[in-house]
Design an enzyme around this catalytic site. Structure first.
Site, short mmCIF file in Angstrom:
data_model
loop_
_atom_site.label_atom_id
_atom_site.label_comp_id
_atom_site.label_asym_id
_atom_site.label_seq_id
_atom_site.Cartn_x
_atom_site.Cartn_y
_atom_site.Cartn_z
N HIS A 1 52.97 -44.56 17.61
CA HIS A 1 54.39 -44.71 17.29
C HIS A 1 54.51 -45.79 16.20
O HIS A 1 53.69 -46.71 16.16
CB HIS A 1 55.09 -45.18 18.58
CG HIS A 1 56.58 -45.26 18.52
ND1 HIS A 1 57.24 -46.30 17.90
CD2 HIS A 1 57.55 -44.45 19.01
CE1 HIS A 1 58.55 -46.13 18.03
NE2 HIS A 1 58.77 -45.01 18.69
N ASP B 1 49.78 -49.81 24.12
CA ASP B 1 51.20 -49.50 24.07
C ASP B 1 51.49 -48.64 25.31
O ASP B 1 51.07 -47.49 25.39
CB ASP B 1 51.49 -48.73 22.77
CG ASP B 1 52.92 -48.21 22.70
OD1 ASP B 1 53.62 -48.23 23.73
OD2 ASP B 1 53.33 -47.78 21.61
N GLN C 1 54.95 -44.99 27.03
CA GLN C 1 54.99 -43.68 27.71
C GLN C 1 54.07 -43.65 28.93
O GLN C 1 54.20 -42.76 29.77
CB GLN C 1 54.57 -42.56 26.74
CG GLN C 1 55.45 -42.42 25.51
CD GLN C 1 56.88 -42.00 25.83
OE1 GLN C 1 57.19 -41.52 26.92
NE2 GLN C 1 57.77 -42.19 24.87
N LYS D 1 62.68 -46.57 29.60
CA LYS D 1 61.95 -45.30 29.74
C LYS D 1 61.45 -45.11 31.17
O LYS D 1 60.79 -44.13 31.49
CB LYS D 1 60.75 -45.26 28.78
CG LYS D 1 61.16 -45.22 27.31
CD LYS D 1 59.94 -45.08 26.44
CE LYS D 1 60.19 -45.41 24.99
NZ LYS D 1 60.95 -44.41 24.26
N CYS E 1 59.24 -40.93 15.36
CA CYS E 1 58.70 -42.24 14.95
C CYS E 1 57.18 -42.22 14.93
O CYS E 1 56.52 -43.19 15.33
CB CYS E 1 59.18 -43.36 15.87
SG CYS E 1 60.94 -43.59 15.86
#
Ligand SMILES: Cc1ncc(COP(=O)(O)O)c(C=O)c1O
Length: 400
Positions: free
Chosen positions: A114, A191, A194, A217, A358
């Site tokens: 991303h 990261d 997700q 999220k 993104c």
């Protein structure tokens, strides 16, 4: 298996008649989290760690408990290892701005990142004379670990890789990549934007030095997120901002920072949001992250299989559903993905995302698709029947 019908009762927004398949952008929020946030405003609204009065005491207690809950949720030792920030982007920027970069330092990242975990490193490179090396995956988003072994060397300062791609849904072997990074004395940042919402996350088991994630999220409020910082990095990691709340002592010409996590929390924090995020972690823990993952796989399998059987539809990401979370991006013939998403919304009451998500390097380098694709992403409140409706809608659109 997840009791979806009972879970859906906690999300009154689902009664609005929309099939929500955009949780990878931002999830819905259960009533428990909304009420917990409202409780702060209605019952004890005050600043934290600043007052002796009862509202401030209660606010501080609730805030600290929530902070502890969030730390526990990702397997951190304690709340001192988690800086509460606004989102994944801020967490990654905190790391980028806090390391003492030296000219020639190498940052290894990947083509599927991303922008938040990509341009941040390009800027570090521009500012400090570092280099960025980009590891490429195959078209399914699967990497050969040998590629990381080749790219990571003794000049590597940081390896920054996403746990789960927000475009391909593929799950990455963070633990293994982390071992390679550590063999060369490099730091590892994952990261988790997700990953944390969908996969039981244990930062100690992963071995990462940093893990960035977003509350919005994972059923939490917008404006809440965290950066996990491993014990060994707590001292050397500089806060992004300093000021009120971050100090142990201040004199006319000097200051001494407080211990973590206070040193990372300059100014009044997002109190209600953090308290809400704590409740979201409790909610997910109550359902069970293993159950969430199992349901995710079921939805992903149906979604991916169903879409790939429709004439004129191309799907992206791993062919093995166990290698992905509930997230499938796709294109319909040569239609613009925004037209597909718009039609889904206006004609079928289905919310999906469209565009480059993104992740322009991925879109351009792996697929030559600067306009991107459409993406359906699920969470624990989605049903198999909703996937059927989506498949029917895509079939209709593809027929035109
Ligand atoms: C993989 C990944 N990283 C980073 C981000 C940025 O998250 P946020 O906008 O919450 O900072 C996202 C958001 O979609 C994402 O999917």
């Amino acid at each position: 298996m997840v009791d979806v019908e009972s879970i859906r009762k906690d999300f009154p927004i689902l009664g609005k008649g929309v099939i929500y398949l955009d949780s990878a952008a931002s999830s819905l929020t259960p009533e428990q989290v909304v009420l917990k946030e409202m409780e702060f405003y209605r019952e004890y609204r005050a600043n934290v760690e600043r007052g002796l009065h009862r509202f401030s005491q209660r606010a501080s207690e609730e805030y600290e408990t929530a902070h502890e809950e969030v730390a526990h949720f990702i397997g951190a030792k304690g709340r001192e290892n988690v800086a509460m920030v606004r989102n994944t982007t801020e967490a990654i920027n905190l790391v980028a701005n806090s390391l003492d970069w030296e000219k020639g330092d190498k940052i290894v990242t990947t083509v599927i990142e991303h922008h938040s975990n990509y341009i941040t490193w390009l800027r570090v490179a521009q500012r400090h004379g570092c280099t960025v090396e980009v590891v490429r995956s195959n078209r399914e988003g699967i990497f050969d670990l040998a590629e990381f072994e080749q790219s990571i060397d003794d000049s590597t300062r940081l390896v920054a890789v996403t746990h789960v791609s927000n475009v391909l849904g593929c799950i990455q072997p963070i633990k293994e990549i982390c071992s390679i990074a550590h063999e060369h004395g490099a730091l590892m940042l994952a990261d988790g934007a997700q990953g944390v919402p969908h996969i039981k996350t244990d930062v100690m088991e992963m071995g990462v030095d940093f893990l960035a994630f977003s509350g919005h999220k994972m059923l939490g409020p917008t404006g809440s997120g965290g950066l996990y910082i491993a014990e060994e990095q707590l001292e050397s990691t500089e806060p992004l901002c300093i000021g009120g709340g971050t100090i142990r002592d201040v004199s006319l010409n000097s200051y001494e920072l407080a211990v973590p996590p206070q040193k990372f929390e300059a100014g009044t924090p997002a109190i209600a949001q953090v308290i809400g995020l704590g409740e979201a972690c409790r909610y997910l823990t109550g359902v069970g992250m293993d159950e969430v993952k199992r349901w995710d796989e079921r939805l992903a399998e149906k979604l991916a299989e169903g879409l790939s059987e429709i004439d004129g539809v191309e799907i992206f990401g791993p062919s093995d559903p166990r290698q992905r979370v509930g997230l499938v991006s796709f294109n319909v013939r040569d239609m613009n993905p925004h037209d597909v998403a718009l039609s889904m919304d206006t004609e079928y009451n289905i919310a999906v995302r469209s565009g480059h998500h993104c992740a322009l390097p991925l879109m351009k380098e792996l697929f030559g698709l600067p306009d991107g694709n459409a993406r359906a992403s699920t969470y624990l409140y989605n049903t198999l029947e909703e996937i059927d409706v989506l498949l029917g809608a895509v079939e209709d659109i593809a027929r035109v």
